[in-house]
Design an enzyme around this catalytic site. Structure first.
Site, short mmCIF file in Angstrom:
data_model
loop_
_atom_site.label_atom_id
_atom_site.label_comp_id
_atom_site.label_asym_id
_atom_site.label_seq_id
_atom_site.Cartn_x
_atom_site.Cartn_y
_atom_site.Cartn_z
N HIS A 264 0.94 -1.10 0.04
CA HIS A 264 -0.02 0.03 0.72
C HIS A 264 1.03 0.80 -0.21
CE1 HIS A 264 -2.79 -2.56 1.17
NE2 HIS A 264 -3.69 -2.31 0.10
N PHE A 266 2.86 4.07 -2.43
CA PHE A 266 3.19 4.62 -3.21
C PHE A 266 2.54 4.25 -4.77
CE2 PHE A 266 2.38 9.36 -5.99
CZ PHE A 266 3.19 8.90 -6.77
C1 PDB Z 1 -7.42 -7.09 -1.34
C2 PDB Z 1 -8.39 -6.44 0.14
C3 PDB Z 1 -6.98 -5.69 0.75
C4 PDB Z 1 -5.88 -5.42 0.20
F1 PDB Z 1 -5.21 -12.99 0.06
C5 PDB Z 1 -5.85 -6.07 -0.65
F2 PDB Z 1 -3.92 -14.06 -0.87
C6 PDB Z 1 -6.27 -6.91 -1.89
F3 PDB Z 1 -6.08 -14.19 -1.04
N1 PDB Z 1 -6.50 -7.02 -2.93
N2 PDB Z 1 -5.84 -6.38 -3.79
C7 PDB Z 1 -5.77 -6.97 -5.07
C8 PDB Z 1 -6.09 -8.29 -3.60
C9 PDB Z 1 -5.80 -7.64 -5.03
N3 PDB Z 1 -6.16 -9.73 -2.57
C10 PDB Z 1 -6.43 -10.25 -2.53
N4 PDB Z 1 -5.42 -10.17 -4.57
C11 PDB Z 1 -5.30 -9.38 -5.13
O1 PDB Z 1 -5.17 -9.82 -6.06
C12 PDB Z 1 -6.18 -12.33 -2.78
C13 PDB Z 1 -5.03 -12.53 -2.30
C14 PDB Z 1 -3.35 -11.90 -1.31
C15 PDB Z 1 -5.12 -13.51 -0.90
CL1 PDB Z 1 -9.17 -7.63 -2.17
ZN ZN Z 2 -5.56 0.23 -2.44
#
Ligand code: PDB
Ligand code: ZN
Length: 529
Positions: A264, A266
């Site tokens: 998270h 820049f």
């Molecule tokens: C989400 C919520 C908070 C932060 F966890 C990031 F392994 C995300 F299943 N986020 N943004 C993109 C993702 C992605 N979460 C997952 N995949 C992404 O591509 C799930 C994965 C990291 C898991 Cl949703």
């Molecule tokens: Zn974000």
């Protein structure tokens, strides 16, 4: 010979004619977190040049000065110092001239004091310093020398309360070597402002409007220029009377308020904003929504994770952090991101909304609050289900319909990494898992509940991601594609390819696991008779 601060005058290659036949040398350098400019005649003595830089560092004559070039090597401070420009500035450091001027940890001082007192007592009794005390004193001396050599590790708490606790605990990104956060920010700012007057090529401008844009090719100063291009190319500056300098200050402050954490950061902010920018062009939203709605969506994307600490809402609530306390456990992070955004906008020199009517300001503020708060994934189904109801009868003139669409657009941009080419997307998954693992490590240390999909001992990257794509990404992207069919090829198909990629990886890793288990079983039982 002079030292100037404040607005830096660009003076070409660094040699400025200075009276008949005399040339002076221009040297740009960072000191005490500020960019300074020194100017001296080439006939200047080494001592005078040293005095000049000592004055810049605001230190006494006995202090030792160290000058580093942009590659991080120490260079000699002399009239032969190579002239430079602001984006290849030197870094000047004053180091203590001797050990006694470096504040040692209080424990060491008191140990030394007690030792000297003991030595005095013993000499009174036996007339000389016994070997044991002599040995102890030399050990203390050598320990002080060792401690001095690791002073820069103060953020590890070696020197309690030396004011460096704010230093990043995990200096992750390979920033310019040994620059502090402030100095790094200033370096990026100088580079950004120097480049911002340059023309971005038409090819890059077109690439910027597509989801195949590769963020990993660009450094932060360049991303700031590209963000400026987005605001310019959507005509926001003319439409909202935004002065270019105010936009640059705003973008730079946004950059400064993202933290140096694995995901998270820049770069994520840039990716989400660039995806939003691409979606606006691909869906031809400029002809379906007002420019104010576009400004709300792009600026919400830009600000949506400001000052993210790298630990999610569940952690904030379980650990009862200040944010959870302040926001009563209600989307603490997203409330904070939005509050930081308006904290930046409250500064006149950064307020891109300052020339709008209070009516327009309220509308934009309300829209940004709704869009940024909508990025809390705990509300994913609430928002998607509302959109599913409206999508078949969507009305671009209906306020509520538009609000839900704007939230969906910010949400899609926020979690859209898998819509990018695999070589761009996959590193992001590794960054996210690293941030998740940091959190679960911390939860284990603190005895807090551990989120299963964050536990490094339980997570399988491919199966987690296939589930995420199947149950979160595809339903969301499919619904948006029903409203904008052209997105089928641009974001839906890349996500389906990503699902195949991780499914294959999941199958392969399962086969390897089964083979290992079979080998394990085939092995003769070890140990025992
Ligand atoms: C989400 C919520 C908070 C932060 F966890 C990031 F392994 C995300 F299943 N986020 N943004 C993109 C993702 C992605 N979460 C997952 N995949 C992404 O591509 C799930 C994965 C990291 C898991 Cl949703
Ligand atoms: Zn974000």
């Amino acid at each position: 010979m002079s030292l100037s601060t404040g607005p830096i005058f660009m003076s070409g290659a660094g040699h400025v004619p200075h009276g008949p036949g005399m040339t002076t040398k221009i040297i740009y350098f960072m000191v005490n977190g500020k960019l300074e400019k020194a100017e001296f005649g080439c006939d200047c003595s080494a001592a005078d040049v040293k005095d000049l830089f000592r004055a810049a560092a605001e230190v006494e004559p006995h202090h030792v000065l160290k000058m580093y070039n942009w590659r991080g090597s120490v260079v000699n401070i002399s009239p032969r110092l190579e002239a430079n420009t602001p984006d290849s500035c030197y870094r000047l450091e004053a180091v203590a001239s001797d050990l006694h001027s470096v504040p040692m940890p209080p424990e060491l001082d008191s140990m030394e004091h007690r030792l000297n007192h003991l030595e005095t007592k013993v000499i009174e009794d036996v007339g000389k310093t016994p070997d044991a005390i002599f040995e102890l004193k030399s050990q203390v001396e050598s320990f002080k020398r060792k401690l001095e050599s690791v002073k820069h590790l103060s953020w590890m708490g070696l020197f309690k309360g030396d004011g460096n606790q704010h230093l990043p605990k995990t200096p992750l990104k390979a920033r310019t070597p040994q620059l502090s956060v402030q100095e790094e920010h200033q370096r990026v700012r100088m580079k950004f402002l120097n480049m911002s007057s340059l023309q971005v090529t038409g090819e890059v401008r077109e690439l910027l409007k597509t989801p195949i844009f590769d963020n990993w090719q660009w450094e932060e100063a360049e991303m700031l220029v590209l963000l400026q291009v987005m605001y310019t190319d959507l005509d926001f500056l003319t439409a909202f009377h935004i002065e270019l300098e105010v936009l640059q200050n705003f973008l730079f402050q946004v950059y400064c308020h993202y933290n140096n954490i694995p995901f998270h950061n820049f770069q994520h902010c840039f990716c989400v904003t660039q995806m939003m920018y691409g979606l606006i062009w691909l869906t031809d939203l400029r002809n379906k929504l007002g420019r104010v709605e576009l400004l709300i969506m792009l600026t919400s994307a830009l600000c949506h994770d400001l000052d993210h600490p790298g630990y999610n809402n569940v952690y904030q609530i379980n650990a009862q952090t200040d944010l959870a306390l302040r926001y009563n456990d209600i989307s603490p992070l997203e409330n904070h991101h939005c509050a930081v955004a308006f904290g930046i906008l409250s500064k006149p020199e950064c307020n891109i909304l300052k020339n709008l009517s209070s009516e327009q300001y309220k509308h934009i503020r309300g829209g940004m609050i709704k869009c940024i708060l909508a990025t809390d994934m705990a509300r994913h189904n609430e928002i998607l289900n509302r959109f599913k109801v409206l999508q078949p009868v969507f009305d671009f003139t209906n306020r509520e319909h538009k609000e839900v669409l704007m939230k969906i657009m910010v949400k899609v941009s926020d979690i859209s990494n898998e819509a990018r080419p695999m070589e761009v997307a996959e590193p992001w998954l590794d960054c996210l898992l690293q941030e998740f693992f940091n959190q679960s490590d911390s939860e284990k240390l603190k005895g807090l509940p551990v989120t299963p999909f964050m536990d490094r001992d339980k997570v399988s990257k491919p199966s987690s991601q296939t589930n995420f794509i199947r149950f979160v990404l595809l339903p969301l992207f499919t619904e948006l594609t029903k409203l904008f069919p052209c997105l089928e090829q641009h974001i839906l198909e890349p996500v389906r390819r990503a699902l195949d990629y991780y499914s294959d990886m999941e199958r392969a890793s399962k086969e390897v696991k089964e083979e290992e288990e079979e080998e394990e079983e085939a092995k003769p039982p070890t140990g025992g008779r």
